[in-house]
Design an enzyme around this catalytic site. Structure first.
Site, PDB file in Angstrom:
ATOM      1  N   ARG A  45       0.823  -1.201   0.000  1.00  0.00           N
ATOM      2  CA  ARG A  45       0.000   0.000   0.000  1.00  0.00           C
ATOM      3  C   ARG A  45       0.858   1.251   0.000  1.00  0.00           C
ATOM      4  O   ARG A  45       0.354   2.350   0.082  1.00  0.00           O
ATOM      5  CB  ARG A  45      -0.946  -0.048   1.190  1.00  0.00           C
ATOM      6  CG  ARG A  45      -1.916  -1.217   1.040  1.00  0.00           C
ATOM      7  CD  ARG A  45      -2.501  -1.668   2.314  1.00  0.00           C
ATOM      8  NE  ARG A  45      -1.447  -2.134   3.201  1.00  0.00           N
ATOM      9  CZ  ARG A  45      -1.649  -2.676   4.372  1.00  0.00           C
ATOM     10  NH1 ARG A  45      -2.860  -2.847   4.809  1.00  0.00           N
ATOM     11  NH2 ARG A  45      -0.664  -3.058   5.126  1.00  0.00           N
ATOM     12  N   GLU A  66      10.636 -14.140   3.663  1.00  0.00           N
ATOM     13  CA  GLU A  66      10.554 -15.172   4.691  1.00  0.00           C
ATOM     14  C   GLU A  66      10.268 -16.528   4.057  1.00  0.00           C
ATOM     15  O   GLU A  66      10.627 -17.569   4.576  1.00  0.00           O
ATOM     16  CB  GLU A  66       9.432 -14.867   5.699  1.00  0.00           C
ATOM     17  CG  GLU A  66       9.540 -13.526   6.393  1.00  0.00           C
ATOM     18  CD  GLU A  66       9.031 -12.366   5.557  1.00  0.00           C
ATOM     19  OE1 GLU A  66       8.003 -12.482   4.865  1.00  0.00           O
ATOM     20  OE2 GLU A  66       9.698 -11.322   5.575  1.00  0.00           O
TER      21      GLU A  66
END
Length: 181
Positions: A68, A105
């Protein structure tokens, strides 16, 4: 920064437990984006910070991966009377680009910037909504350094302190409005 204005922004961030995976507490800024007064307050805070900290900025660079940051960068750049430079997922920008691969990750990703996005020596602020592990922010910084831009600061709305992403930024100036553990 004005505590009342920060509270107005913080009050529009809602937590979601176990999203996107079990054990994660997600900080959702959707209510902030839906509230025009709170969103204006956010942009005011960011603008005030940048005007007080940096007398000259040429561009705001925003990460437009699945982030965003893209929603925050253009209105902030407009307020400052400067341009906005998108940094995107590989394959989303036309023309010659620079790309960098970075670790997530759960795997790897690549970011790109158009090769002519900034000129050497131009002053840039990297803006994003969130700093978690720091991989995306470091990749954006690397792209701008390849173009020989001067990155003045990495600026985010939310920093997840427990993930220690700001430690990856090392000597890169960094600022977050809201911090969560």
């Amino acid at each position: 920064m004005n505590e009342e204005r920060l509270r107005r922004v913080r009050d529009r961030v809602r937590p979601f437990r176990d999203f996107p995976v079990p054990g994660v507490l997600f900080h959702d800024i959707s209510p902030l984006l839906k509230d025009p007064a709170a969103f204006r307050t956010l942009i005011d805070l960011l603008e005030d910070h940048l005007r007080a900290s940096f007398p000259q900025v040429d561009f705001i660079a925003g990460e437009c991966l699945d982030s965003r940051g893209f929603l925050i960068g253009p209105p902030l750049a407009q307020r400052l009377g400067i341009g906005f430079v998108p940094i995107r997922k590989k394959g989303k920008l036309p023309g010659p680009t620079e790309s960098v691969s970075y670790a997530l990750e759960y795997g790897k990703a690549e970011l790109e910037i158009q090769s002519d996005a900034v000129e050497p020596g131009q002053k840039v602020i990297i803006v994003d909504d969130l700093l978690a592990t720091g991989g995306t922010m470091c990749a954006a910084y690397e792209l701008l350094k390849r173009l020989e831009a001067e990155v003045l600061e990495c600026l985010v709305i939310i920093e997840l302190k427990s993930l220690k992403g700001s430690e990856k930024l090392k000597s890169i100036p960094f600022c977050s409005l809201l911090q969560y553990d």
